[in-house]
Design a protein around this motif. Structure first.
Motif, PDB file in Angstrom:
ATOM      1  N   GLY A  66       0.663  -1.133  -0.087  1.00  0.00           N
ATOM      2  CA  GLY A  66      -0.027   0.070  -0.002  1.00  0.00           C
ATOM      3  C   GLY A  66       0.802   1.228  -0.013  1.00  0.00           C
ATOM      4  O   GLY A  66       2.115   1.065   0.146  1.00  0.00           O
ATOM      5  N   THR A  67       0.159   2.338  -0.356  1.00  0.00           N
ATOM      6  CA  THR A  67       0.916   3.709  -0.463  1.00  0.00           C
ATOM      7  C   THR A  67       1.164   4.332   0.942  1.00  0.00           C
ATOM      8  O   THR A  67       2.030   5.294   0.902  1.00  0.00           O
ATOM      9  N   GLY A  68       0.558   3.945   1.785  1.00  0.00           N
ATOM     10  CA  GLY A  68       0.876   4.437   3.233  1.00  0.00           C
ATOM     11  C   GLY A  68       0.037   5.797   3.669  1.00  0.00           C
ATOM     12  O   GLY A  68       0.327   6.534   4.451  1.00  0.00           O
ATOM     13  N   GLU A  69      -0.968   5.987   2.586  1.00  0.00           N
ATOM     14  CA  GLU A  69      -1.720   7.251   2.642  1.00  0.00           C
ATOM     15  C   GLU A  69      -2.588   7.183   3.848  1.00  0.00           C
ATOM     16  O   GLU A  69      -3.322   6.308   4.292  1.00  0.00           O
ATOM     17  N   THR A  70      -2.857   8.334   4.807  1.00  0.00           N
ATOM     18  CA  THR A  70      -3.317   8.246   6.051  1.00  0.00           C
ATOM     19  C   THR A  70      -4.661   8.959   5.923  1.00  0.00           C
ATOM     20  O   THR A  70      -5.288   8.876   7.057  1.00  0.00           O
ATOM     21  N   GLY A  71      -4.945   9.831   5.005  1.00  0.00           N
ATOM     22  CA  GLY A  71      -6.244  10.526   4.833  1.00  0.00           C
ATOM     23  C   GLY A  71      -5.898  11.471   3.725  1.00  0.00           C
ATOM     24  O   GLY A  71      -5.070  11.748   3.187  1.00  0.00           O
ATOM     25  N   THR A  72      -7.416  12.242   3.760  1.00  0.00           N
ATOM     26  CA  THR A  72      -7.217  13.383   2.679  1.00  0.00           C
ATOM     27  C   THR A  72      -7.187  14.728   3.584  1.00  0.00           C
ATOM     28  O   THR A  72      -8.156  15.117   4.304  1.00  0.00           O
ATOM     29  N   GLU A  73      -6.647  15.700   2.795  1.00  0.00           N
ATOM     30  CA  GLU A  73      -6.247  16.964   3.388  1.00  0.00           C
ATOM     31  C   GLU A  73      -6.596  18.008   2.346  1.00  0.00           C
ATOM     32  O   GLU A  73      -5.827  17.946   1.380  1.00  0.00           O
ATOM     33  N   PHE A  74      -7.441  18.884   2.744  1.00  0.00           N
ATOM     34  CA  PHE A  74      -7.523  20.051   1.772  1.00  0.00           C
ATOM     35  C   PHE A  74      -6.935  21.276   2.141  1.00  0.00           C
ATOM     36  O   PHE A  74      -6.912  21.659   3.520  1.00  0.00           O
ATOM     37  N   VAL A  75      -6.232  21.785   1.399  1.00  0.00           N
ATOM     38  CA  VAL A  75      -5.128  23.013   1.701  1.00  0.00           C
ATOM     39  C   VAL A  75      -5.433  24.029   1.120  1.00  0.00           C
ATOM     40  O   VAL A  75      -5.812  24.204   0.072  1.00  0.00           O
ATOM     41  N   ASP A  76      -4.788  25.564   1.586  1.00  0.00           N
ATOM     42  CA  ASP A  76      -4.851  26.619   1.104  1.00  0.00           C
ATOM     43  C   ASP A  76      -3.619  26.814   0.333  1.00  0.00           C
ATOM     44  O   ASP A  76      -2.737  25.900   0.242  1.00  0.00           O
TER      45      ASP A  76
END
Length: 398
Positions: A66-76
């Motif tokens: 797996g990629t190890g991605e821990t979540g989704t974050e929307f940034v400015d």
């Protein structure tokens, strides 16, 4: 034993080869690229697709890769968090699924699982199909001619082989273009899928991978799919012109596109009245591409391959198998193709006001009270599209 030719060595093709080979069929997989394509972006495996991987005995290997991605974050524009959603912790939940893997890594795992029981031919493709009463004569670009009991097209949305059977089939364009590339990882990068909206109908994304780099994507609204037909050099110039003032990590992504290979596509779906003709059938994106926006492409490919193989192994003839496969899969594919109303436009605001409105909505939707309310009410909502099928159990091969 019957002999089947499968075209395409990405996900659906090798998955189909696994199940048919396990059932004793003679399987040949032809891939037009000269080697296994071990490149590609993040894909997720959900619901029924996850169960198929489980039944293949591949779940632990897929998780380990797996990629190890821990979540989704929307940034400015300064990289500050606007809203955050943690990864899912079941078979289907979360923008970041519990199982995230690179397309190339999954293709490699499937190839290794099937190479001993299937014949793989790289660097060739089908140029002609002539159906006889009991077989299909296949002409290859390399000059060879062979006959098979059946042919299954497991290619992409713009499948060349599909055109030989369904010449009028064309993607339904969704008004979005996407460019993917890989960028070097730096100290400031995280293990989150970071998603930035600069306005102007654009979006910029960075996602982690397990190979010490980051996967990047640039997307933009487009009234026509024409940019996907441009030469790569012209696509790179177009991207630089469209994103030159976008801010955040965009210059880094543009530099990577100038310096290394990238993949460009016009996002669309495939909707066909039939998925087979005679002794030739379609599976995966070639039959029912739901687009990257659905998050269902890999799940549909794995599920479709499993059901098609199961029906071929148990039905009295290929006509019955193809009809049963379509009856089971069509409602599932239809649900997967139903996107959120207004998507992708709502995820690509054009004005500053639109960006501010989207960010406010994201903050509200990801706030603890709203998330808790959604969780409590989840029993009242229909199942996730990835789960809306009762996956058949087929007899074990003797």
């Amino acid at each position: 034993m019957p002999g089947v030719l499968v075209t395409g060595a990405s996900v659906a093709g090798p998955a189909l080869a696994y199940w048919l080979g396990r059932g004793g069929w003679e399987v040949t997989v032809v891939e037009r690229f000269d080697r296994l394509r071990d490149t590609g972006q993040n894909i997720d495996i959900r619901g029924a697709g996850r169960e198929v991987i489980r039944r293949m005995g591949l779940e632990d290997e897929v998780k380990a890769a797996g990629t190890g991605e821990t979540g989704t974050e929307f940034v400015d524009e300064d990289g500050r968090c606007v809203a955050y959603l943690p990864k899912g912790h079941d078979d289907s939940g979360g923008l970041t699924a519990e199982v995230e893997i690179l397309r190339g890594d999954l293709a490699r795992l499937l190839y290794r699982r099937t190479a001993h029981c299937s014949r793989y031919v790289f660097g060739d493709e089908i140029t002609g199909l002539v159906e006889r009463s009991k077989e299909v004569d296949v002409h290859f670009a390399g000059g060879a001619r062979e006959s098979f009991d059946l042919v299954v097209v497991a290619e992409g949305m713009t499948s060349r082989t599909r055109r030989l059977i369904f010449p009028d089939a064309a993607p339904r364009y969704l008004g979005l273009c996407l460019a993917y590339t890989t960028v070097p990882r730096i100290a400031a990068d995280t293990d989150r899928w970071r998603w930035y909206h600069p306005g102007g109908g654009r979006a910029v994304m960075l996602r982690p991978d397990p190979h010490g780099t980051m996967r990047a994507a640039l997307s933009f609204l487009s009234g026509a799919p024409g940019p996907a037909d441009l030469p790569p050099a012209d696509q790179a110039r177009l991207l630089r012109r469209l994103f030159q003032d976008a801010g955040w990590e965009t210059p880094r992504v543009l530099d990577a596109i100038d310096a290394s290979p990238f993949y460009f596509e016009a996002v669309g779906q495939i909707r066909l009245a039939s998925w087979s003709r005679g002794r030739v059938a379609l599976v995966g994106d070639a039959a029912y591409c739901a687009s990257p926006l659905s998050g269902m492409g890999t799940t549909l490919a794995l599920t479709g391959a499993y059901i098609l193989a199961g029906e071929l192994l148990t039905a009295a003839d290929h006509r019955t198998a193809f009809a049963r496969y379509e009856a089971l899969m069509r409602p599932y594919a239809h649900n997967a193709q139903r996107l959120v109303p207004g998507f992708p436009r709502i995820a690509h605001p054009r004005s500053r006001l639109g960006v501010r409105t989207l960010r406010a909505a994201l903050r509200l939707a990801t706030s603890p009270p709203v998330r808790e309310a959604v969780h409590r009410a989840s029993a009242l909502f229909p199942r996730h599209p990835a789960e809306r099928i009762d996956l058949p159990h087929y007899p074990e091969p003797r």
